[in-house]
Write a protein that holds these residues in place. Structure first.
Motif, mmCIF file in Angstrom:
data_model
loop_
_atom_site.group_PDB
_atom_site.id
_atom_site.type_symbol
_atom_site.label_atom_id
_atom_site.label_comp_id
_atom_site.label_asym_id
_atom_site.label_seq_id
_atom_site.Cartn_x
_atom_site.Cartn_y
_atom_site.Cartn_z
ATOM 1 N N UNK A 85 -13.411 -30.679 39.867
ATOM 2 C CA UNK A 85 -13.948 -30.524 38.741
ATOM 3 C C UNK A 85 -14.198 -31.531 37.988
ATOM 4 N N UNK A 86 -15.597 -31.487 37.091
ATOM 5 C CA UNK A 86 -15.801 -32.705 36.428
ATOM 6 C C UNK A 86 -15.157 -32.649 35.058
ATOM 7 N N UNK A 87 -15.104 -31.483 34.396
ATOM 8 C CA UNK A 87 -14.764 -31.359 33.128
ATOM 9 C C UNK A 87 -13.955 -29.723 33.012
ATOM 10 N N UNK A 88 -12.946 -29.670 31.935
ATOM 11 C CA UNK A 88 -12.345 -28.477 31.760
ATOM 12 C C UNK A 88 -12.301 -28.464 30.146
ATOM 13 N N UNK A 89 -12.994 -27.293 29.647
ATOM 14 C CA UNK A 89 -12.762 -27.038 28.240
ATOM 15 C C UNK A 89 -11.653 -26.172 27.921
ATOM 16 N N UNK A 90 -10.931 -26.656 26.876
ATOM 17 C CA UNK A 90 -9.732 -25.673 26.554
ATOM 18 C C UNK A 90 -9.951 -25.373 25.018
ATOM 19 N N UNK A 91 -10.026 -24.174 24.472
ATOM 20 C CA UNK A 91 -9.989 -23.736 23.212
ATOM 21 C C UNK A 91 -8.528 -23.439 23.003
ATOM 22 N N UNK A 92 -7.976 -23.787 21.836
ATOM 23 C CA UNK A 92 -6.627 -23.586 21.588
ATOM 24 C C UNK A 92 -6.387 -23.085 20.318
ATOM 25 N N UNK A 93 -5.574 -21.973 20.006
ATOM 26 C CA UNK A 93 -5.466 -21.342 18.688
ATOM 27 C C UNK A 93 -3.908 -21.061 18.556
ATOM 28 N N UNK A 94 -3.510 -21.350 17.208
ATOM 29 C CA UNK A 94 -2.273 -21.140 16.841
ATOM 30 C C UNK A 94 -2.316 -20.322 15.545
ATOM 31 N N UNK A 95 -1.676 -19.393 15.251
ATOM 32 C CA UNK A 95 -1.767 -18.283 14.144
ATOM 33 C C UNK A 95 -0.567 -17.800 13.642
ATOM 34 N N UNK A 96 -0.391 -18.096 12.297
ATOM 35 C CA UNK A 96 0.952 -17.336 11.558
ATOM 36 C C UNK A 96 0.172 -16.452 10.603
ATOM 37 N N UNK A 97 -0.263 -15.367 10.648
ATOM 38 C CA UNK A 97 -0.860 -14.854 9.512
ATOM 39 C C UNK A 97 -0.249 -14.456 8.321
ATOM 40 N N UNK A 98 1.500 -14.192 8.326
ATOM 41 C CA UNK A 98 2.248 -14.174 7.678
ATOM 42 C C UNK A 98 2.497 -15.290 6.538
ATOM 43 N N UNK A 99 2.029 -16.535 7.011
ATOM 44 C CA UNK A 99 2.182 -17.738 6.377
ATOM 45 C C UNK A 99 0.666 -18.469 5.875
ATOM 46 N N UNK A 100 -0.446 -17.618 6.322
ATOM 47 C CA UNK A 100 -1.617 -17.986 6.127
ATOM 48 C C UNK A 100 -1.925 -19.286 6.577
ATOM 49 N N UNK A 101 -1.569 -19.277 7.935
ATOM 50 C CA UNK A 101 -1.677 -20.705 8.676
ATOM 51 C C UNK A 101 -2.252 -20.632 9.884
ATOM 52 N N UNK A 102 -3.350 -21.283 10.022
ATOM 53 C CA UNK A 102 -4.227 -21.149 11.461
ATOM 54 C C UNK A 102 -4.751 -22.756 11.763
ATOM 55 N N UNK A 103 -4.576 -23.155 13.074
ATOM 56 C CA UNK A 103 -5.020 -24.198 13.592
ATOM 57 C C UNK A 103 -5.637 -24.042 14.919
#
Length: 102
Positions: free
Chosen positions: A6-24
């Motif tokens: 493989x030449x490249x791997x693309x990773x899309x990562x999400x973290x979400x705490x909706x109760x604290x209105x926090x998303x990265x």
């Protein structure tokens, strides 16, 4: 990870705490020269949410391989070749030979 495949791997990562209105979210590009990246979050509790991710494996001359949305609770993501994910080892099945009539 076999970088000769493989030449490249693309990773899309999400973290979400909706109760604290926090998303990265972060989009990460990995290759043989840059095989490691970090994704840092600051959870509000010890019972934090799992992070979610998708993978896309790419190489020249082939269609990319997409790995659908996954969840991870360990805090560490080890990427394997998509064949290892999609095609677990198969046990050989015994063959049955019918009797031959003389």
């Amino acid at each position: 990870m076999d970088w000769s495949q493989w030449q490249v791997v693309y990773v899309s990562v999400d973290y979400n705490e909706p109760e604290n209105n926090y998303k990265v979210s972060k989009n990460i590009r990995l290759d043989s020269a840059n095989p490691m990246q970090s994704f840092e979050v600051m959870p509000f509790s010890n019972n934090s949410q799992p992070f979610k991710y998708t993978l896309k494996f790419a190489k020249a001359g082939s269609s990319p391989i997409d790995v659908p949305l996954q969840e991870n609770t360990s805090g560490l993501l080890l990427i394997e070749d998509p064949q290892a994910i999609d095609n677990p080892p198969v046990e050989p099945q015994p063959t049955v030979t019918p009797p031959v009539n003389p």
